[in-house]
Scaffold this motif. Structure first.
Motif, mmCIF file in Angstrom:
data_model
loop_
_atom_site.group_PDB
_atom_site.id
_atom_site.type_symbol
_atom_site.label_atom_id
_atom_site.label_comp_id
_atom_site.label_asym_id
_atom_site.label_seq_id
_atom_site.Cartn_x
_atom_site.Cartn_y
_atom_site.Cartn_z
ATOM 1 N N SER A 99 19.271 18.390 37.231
ATOM 2 C CA SER A 99 19.896 18.140 38.039
ATOM 3 C C SER A 99 19.024 17.878 39.659
ATOM 4 C CB SER A 99 20.943 19.655 37.865
ATOM 5 O OG SER A 99 20.049 21.027 38.276
ATOM 6 N N ARG A 100 17.794 17.966 39.267
ATOM 7 C CA ARG A 100 16.761 17.799 40.243
ATOM 8 C C ARG A 100 15.397 17.032 40.202
ATOM 9 N NH1 ARG A 100 15.149 23.019 41.485
ATOM 10 N NH2 ARG A 100 16.128 23.734 39.394
ATOM 11 N N PHE A 101 14.853 17.434 38.960
ATOM 12 C CA PHE A 101 14.284 16.767 38.537
ATOM 13 C C PHE A 101 13.866 15.562 37.278
ATOM 14 C CE2 PHE A 101 12.430 21.447 39.213
ATOM 15 C CZ PHE A 101 11.662 20.901 40.144
ATOM 16 N N GLY A 102 13.039 14.706 37.868
ATOM 17 C CA GLY A 102 12.673 13.648 36.983
ATOM 18 C C GLY A 102 13.709 12.128 37.351
ATOM 19 N N ARG A 103 14.441 12.880 38.662
ATOM 20 C CA ARG A 103 15.815 12.051 38.327
ATOM 21 C C ARG A 103 15.520 11.000 38.786
ATOM 22 N NH1 ARG A 103 20.902 14.260 37.280
ATOM 23 N NH2 ARG A 103 22.211 12.545 39.053
ATOM 24 N N LEU A 104 14.677 10.635 40.331
ATOM 25 C CA LEU A 104 13.816 9.264 40.601
ATOM 26 C C LEU A 104 13.083 8.780 39.950
ATOM 27 C CD1 LEU A 104 15.339 7.009 42.859
ATOM 28 C CD2 LEU A 104 12.777 8.352 44.128
ATOM 29 N N PRO A 126 11.947 12.388 46.951
ATOM 30 C CA PRO A 126 13.040 13.662 46.817
ATOM 31 C C PRO A 126 12.123 14.122 46.263
ATOM 32 C CG PRO A 126 13.404 11.768 45.070
ATOM 33 C CD PRO A 126 12.424 11.380 46.116
ATOM 34 N N VAL A 127 12.410 15.961 45.928
ATOM 35 C CA VAL A 127 11.958 17.271 45.344
ATOM 36 C C VAL A 127 11.679 16.691 43.803
ATOM 37 C CG1 VAL A 127 11.651 19.324 44.964
ATOM 38 C CG2 VAL A 127 11.954 18.714 46.745
ATOM 39 N N GLY A 128 10.686 16.699 43.316
ATOM 40 C CA GLY A 128 11.370 16.098 40.902
ATOM 41 C C GLY A 128 11.158 14.321 41.028
ATOM 42 N N GLY A 129 10.828 13.929 42.447
ATOM 43 C CA GLY A 129 10.593 13.179 41.522
ATOM 44 C C GLY A 129 9.110 12.199 40.681
ATOM 45 N N LEU A 154 0.723 9.094 27.588
ATOM 46 C CA LEU A 154 1.573 9.245 28.457
ATOM 47 C C LEU A 154 1.528 10.334 29.879
ATOM 48 C CD1 LEU A 154 5.054 10.116 29.393
ATOM 49 C CD2 LEU A 154 4.799 12.482 28.233
ATOM 50 N N MET A 155 1.391 9.667 30.978
ATOM 51 C CA MET A 155 0.569 9.664 32.785
ATOM 52 C C MET A 155 1.930 9.729 33.501
ATOM 53 S SD MET A 155 -2.331 7.050 31.256
ATOM 54 C CE MET A 155 -1.162 5.891 30.881
ATOM 55 N N TYR A 156 2.445 10.579 34.032
ATOM 56 C CA TYR A 156 3.081 10.770 34.798
ATOM 57 C C TYR A 156 2.611 12.271 36.126
ATOM 58 C CZ TYR A 156 4.720 15.015 32.681
ATOM 59 O OH TYR A 156 5.248 15.697 31.683
ATOM 60 N N SER A 157 3.073 11.624 36.816
ATOM 61 C CA SER A 157 3.220 13.094 38.271
ATOM 62 C C SER A 157 4.331 12.737 38.781
ATOM 63 C CB SER A 157 2.039 12.452 39.143
ATOM 64 O OG SER A 157 0.642 12.546 38.824
ATOM 65 N N PHE A 158 4.680 13.913 39.700
ATOM 66 C CA PHE A 158 6.158 14.768 40.228
ATOM 67 C C PHE A 158 5.741 15.736 41.532
ATOM 68 C CE2 PHE A 158 4.942 17.578 36.622
ATOM 69 C CZ PHE A 158 6.358 18.722 37.256
ATOM 70 N N PHE A 269 10.948 17.473 31.416
ATOM 71 C CA PHE A 269 11.655 18.133 32.658
ATOM 72 C C PHE A 269 13.128 18.616 32.497
ATOM 73 C CE2 PHE A 269 9.740 14.459 34.916
ATOM 74 C CZ PHE A 269 9.405 14.738 34.956
ATOM 75 N N ASN A 270 13.355 18.452 31.797
ATOM 76 C CA ASN A 270 15.350 19.319 30.742
ATOM 77 C C ASN A 270 14.356 20.827 31.027
ATOM 78 O OD1 ASN A 270 16.745 17.277 30.823
ATOM 79 N ND2 ASN A 270 15.860 17.114 28.427
ATOM 80 N N LYS A 271 13.217 20.906 30.289
ATOM 81 C CA LYS A 271 12.870 22.485 30.004
ATOM 82 C C LYS A 271 12.553 22.690 31.350
ATOM 83 C CE LYS A 271 12.840 23.752 26.611
ATOM 84 N NZ LYS A 271 13.145 24.673 25.298
ATOM 85 N N PHE A 272 11.408 22.301 31.904
ATOM 86 C CA PHE A 272 10.196 22.776 33.392
ATOM 87 C C PHE A 272 11.683 23.072 34.477
ATOM 88 C CE2 PHE A 272 9.302 21.641 37.610
ATOM 89 C CZ PHE A 272 7.375 22.558 37.812
#
Length: 361
Positions: A99-104, A126-129, A154-158, A269-272
């Protein structure tokens, strides 16, 4: 014409398009060497924000170098088989259920550092971007160590935002735990063998005795809130510099099972998001039992090396790790029964040296 050129640029430019005008546009872009950022949202809300970010030129690189910003809706979906494992935005979004994290999502085929993009544009996102890259050429780990970032990693930052500074140091443990559990979920749901990825304190991921991942969390205090940029690097298909998840998986099963980057980050993100809500509302203690099942250190005996008052004199004492203190450091017991808190000392961390001991009352 711009739309065609942007699409060809995104497709990693493996061949020049037949359109001569697009070729001219391509040549100009190559001369300027812009960094391509592709923006995509999970819903109309995030997609509208993506359009605003693009139209208002709100995203910037730390060094001010040129950007080529496009929307995912403006480009053709990349075929994994034709583009050698490039991140598939649509596949990621279809597996995401937060609902918040990883959506953008901000995606780039090649980027200096996802962490720099997120931290430099924190107030625009946004928070979770999240920012994802196929390749990084200036990735970094803890204490500014270089993190090698080839394709297949796999390399990412949020972005995360918190108000209670006392628990900010613990968020890296929530990130680490979410990743190990995400890998478990993907393997289980896909019928793959279990991969026993473990946490090495404070922020490394290990598999079969080799490092396969790391977490980097940095924060800036502003307007009474902590703006946290959390970065993750995980060896999924790249066999160097150490080993990777898929290499170990191939040794465990004769079937051609392969973990996909998009499935892992979506599962993360689903788990986090679930773990983070527990962490904020109930405290890290609620997650500690699961965390201790995943890390490498309960009951581990280590040697603490400490400098004495005499020059070049070092004493060594054995201690047994019990868990974590409330501040997020290691809780240990000495051979005479005294409890103490262990801190990493210096740039590198080795469980047999480089620890600083502080007695607890």
């Amino acid at each position: 014409m711009l739309k065609v050129g942007a699409r060809r640029r995104f497709q990693n430019l493996t061949s020049l398009p037949n359109n001569p005008f697009a070729s001219i546009f391509l040549t100009k872009m190559e001369l300027q060497s812009p960094t391509t950022l592709v923006l995509c949202g999970k819903s109309t809300v995030e997609n509208e924000l993506a359009r605003c970010l693009k139209s208002n030129n709100r995203l910037k690189l730390p060094d001010g170098s040129p950007l080529n910003v496009v929307l995912n809706s403006e480009i053709e979906c990349i075929d994994r088989t034709e583009n050698d494992g490039n991140f598939c935005v649509n596949s990621y979004m279809s597996s995401l259920s937060t609902s918040r994290f990883g959506r953008l999502l901000v995606y780039s085929p090649k980027l200096a550092s996802t962490h720099d993009v997120v931290s430099h544009n924190f107030e625009e996102l946004p928070v979770g971007g999240v920012c994802v890259a196929d390749v990084q050429f200036k990735g970094r780990g803890r204490s500014k160590n270089v993190w090698e970032s080839p394709k297949g990693c796999l390399m990412y930052s949020f972005t995360i935002q918190m108000e209670d500074g006392r628990v900010v140091p613990l968020v890296q443990y929530v990130v680490s735990l979410a990743m190990t559990e995400a890998i478990n979920d993907v393997c289980r749901n896909s019928g793959m063998p279990h991969l026993n990825v473990r946490i090495k304190w404070p922020n490394d991921l290990y598999l079969d005795g080799a490092k396969v991942g790391g977490i980097l969390c940095t924060s800036v205090y502003k307007s009474k809130k902590f703006n946290i940029s959390s970065g993750v690097g995980l060896n999924v298909s790249n066999q160097k510099p150490t080993t990777c998840l898929n290499s170990v998986l191939q040794r465990l099963t004769p079937c051609a099972h392969q973990l996909q980057l998009e499935d892992i980050i979506a599962a993360f993100f689903n788990k986090f998001e679930s773990f983070y809500d527990i962490f904020i509302n109930q405290g890290f203690q609620t997650l500690e039992e699961l965390y201790y099942k995943t890390w490498l250190h309960s009951g581990q005996r280590v040697i603490v090396q400490e400098k004495n008052e005499k020059p070049e004199s070092i004493s060594e004492d054995a201690v047994t790790i019990q868990g974590l203190t409330t501040s997020g450091y290691l809780l240990a017991v000495t051979e005479d029964g005294q409890t103490c808190e262990l801190h990493p000392d210096g740039n590198s961390f080795d469980f047999f040296k480089g620890l600083v001991r502080r007695k607890l009352t």
